[in-house]
Design an enzyme around this catalytic site. Sequence first.
Site, PDB file in Angstrom:
ATOM      1  N   HIS A 210     -21.103 118.767   8.620  1.00 45.96           N
ATOM      2  CA  HIS A 210     -20.223 119.626   7.827  1.00 45.96           C
ATOM      3  C   HIS A 210     -19.664 120.754   8.695  1.00 45.96           C
ATOM      4  O   HIS A 210     -18.456 121.024   8.690  1.00 45.96           O
ATOM      5  CB  HIS A 210     -21.023 120.200   6.650  1.00 45.96           C
ATOM      6  CG  HIS A 210     -20.225 121.055   5.724  1.00 45.96           C
ATOM      7  ND1 HIS A 210     -19.748 120.622   4.506  1.00 45.96           N
ATOM      8  CD2 HIS A 210     -19.797 122.344   5.840  1.00 45.96           C
ATOM      9  CE1 HIS A 210     -19.078 121.596   3.916  1.00 45.96           C
ATOM     10  NE2 HIS A 210     -19.104 122.647   4.708  1.00 45.96           N
ATOM     11  N   GLU A 211     -20.544 121.399   9.469  1.00 47.04           N
ATOM     12  CA  GLU A 211     -20.097 122.523  10.292  1.00 47.04           C
ATOM     13  C   GLU A 211     -19.241 122.058  11.465  1.00 47.04           C
ATOM     14  O   GLU A 211     -18.334 122.769  11.893  1.00 47.04           O
ATOM     15  CB  GLU A 211     -21.308 123.324  10.800  1.00 47.04           C
ATOM     16  CG  GLU A 211     -22.148 123.965   9.700  1.00 47.04           C
ATOM     17  CD  GLU A 211     -21.337 124.824   8.748  1.00 47.04           C
ATOM     18  OE1 GLU A 211     -20.321 125.421   9.186  1.00 47.04           O
ATOM     19  OE2 GLU A 211     -21.708 124.919   7.562  1.00 47.04           O
ATOM     20  N   HIS A 214     -15.664 122.034  10.708  1.00 45.81           N
ATOM     21  CA  HIS A 214     -15.007 123.343  10.778  1.00 45.81           C
ATOM     22  C   HIS A 214     -14.490 123.648  12.183  1.00 45.81           C
ATOM     23  O   HIS A 214     -13.786 124.648  12.371  1.00 45.81           O
ATOM     24  CB  HIS A 214     -15.966 124.445  10.318  1.00 45.81           C
ATOM     25  CG  HIS A 214     -16.130 124.526   8.830  1.00 45.81           C
ATOM     26  ND1 HIS A 214     -15.068 124.728   7.976  1.00 45.81           N
ATOM     27  CD2 HIS A 214     -17.236 124.434   8.052  1.00 45.81           C
ATOM     28  CE1 HIS A 214     -15.507 124.764   6.728  1.00 45.81           C
ATOM     29  NE2 HIS A 214     -16.811 124.578   6.739  1.00 45.81           N
ATOM     30  N   HIS A 220     -12.261 124.659   3.024  1.00 49.24           N
ATOM     31  CA  HIS A 220     -12.699 123.402   2.416  1.00 49.24           C
ATOM     32  C   HIS A 220     -11.555 122.760   1.627  1.00 49.24           C
ATOM     33  O   HIS A 220     -11.661 122.529   0.425  1.00 49.24           O
ATOM     34  CB  HIS A 220     -13.901 123.660   1.487  1.00 49.24           C
ATOM     35  CG  HIS A 220     -15.107 124.161   2.206  1.00 49.24           C
ATOM     36  ND1 HIS A 220     -15.781 125.314   1.850  1.00 49.24           N
ATOM     37  CD2 HIS A 220     -15.752 123.673   3.288  1.00 49.24           C
ATOM     38  CE1 HIS A 220     -16.794 125.509   2.666  1.00 49.24           C
ATOM     39  NE2 HIS A 220     -16.809 124.519   3.551  1.00 49.24           N
TER      40      HIS A 220
END
Length: 323
Positions: A210-211, A214, A220
């Site tokens: 998930h990170e 980024h 998001h």
Amino acid sequence: MNLTVSHRGQSYPLSLLPNDTLAVLQAKLEELTSTPPPLQKLLYKGKSSKPQDDQISLTQAGLKDGMKIQLIGTTLQELDGIKTVESEVQKRERIMRERAAKAPSKLRSTGLSQSSDLNYRFHKLIPLPHLPEPSSALSLLQRLSDDPAIRHIMNKHKFSVGVLTELAPHEHPELLGLNENAGQQIKLRLRTNRYDGFRTYKEVRRVLCHELTHNVWGDHDNNFKELNSLLNREVAEYESSVRAGTNVLGYSGEVYEPSAQLEADSYSRVLGSVSGSAALLQGDSEDRRRRVLEAAERRLRTEEEEMEDSCGTAGRSALADEN
């Protein structure tokens, strides 16, 4: 309303009114356990997985007379024991970030300016030395860094991360992960809420995926969701290909096609039932594959919605910075 709250092996009987708010309950628990409300996590039957408004009534929160509740949280005494050291660590981190920002050559998180695949990695692993078992934390960070599936997606998408470290206790306690400056530093919640152990590897790795997303997309939005889903699929497909003994997915765009039995096993894990496996084996291979993917994607979407609530990263993307 009579409630029994257990914390660290000790039980506390409480008597409250059904219309009392969660804030009233949290205040009483703070008096009894020295655990501040922001650090309290209440586990009981019927509790929503989402954070609840502390102004709703006990009845609205799903509490009932005679219910047993487990309180997880760090006490003020424990907090005082690490605050000074943690403050010093954060001060040093801030100084290092300021120095890095002033450096003539700054690491680009997407790796677009790098010429070698060796640069698509975590350049430094830093556990928090003032916490218990820093060597275990380093081992977990090293396992993430050496994970073949993680290395695969980092090379494929040209991800480069300056520092991989852990979130300090009470540093954004509501978060599981944080990506600073599009990959300059990624922080992960490695430890349990009580800091007496470590979270499961797969849970931490999903937060890492998930990170890593980024590194490219700050908020998001749909762009983020598409890339994050792609990374999770690529990790799963890579590991499936290894387990099956087929051609490991390289960087040439090979497509892994699982066997019927592996699909059945996957479907069983998704649905948690043997009957689901038997149902999957019916129909042609394309139909089986579609059902596996649909079930897995539904589960991943639910997990990602919960994970977004525990992610503190937002803002400009690395692509925006490039432009």
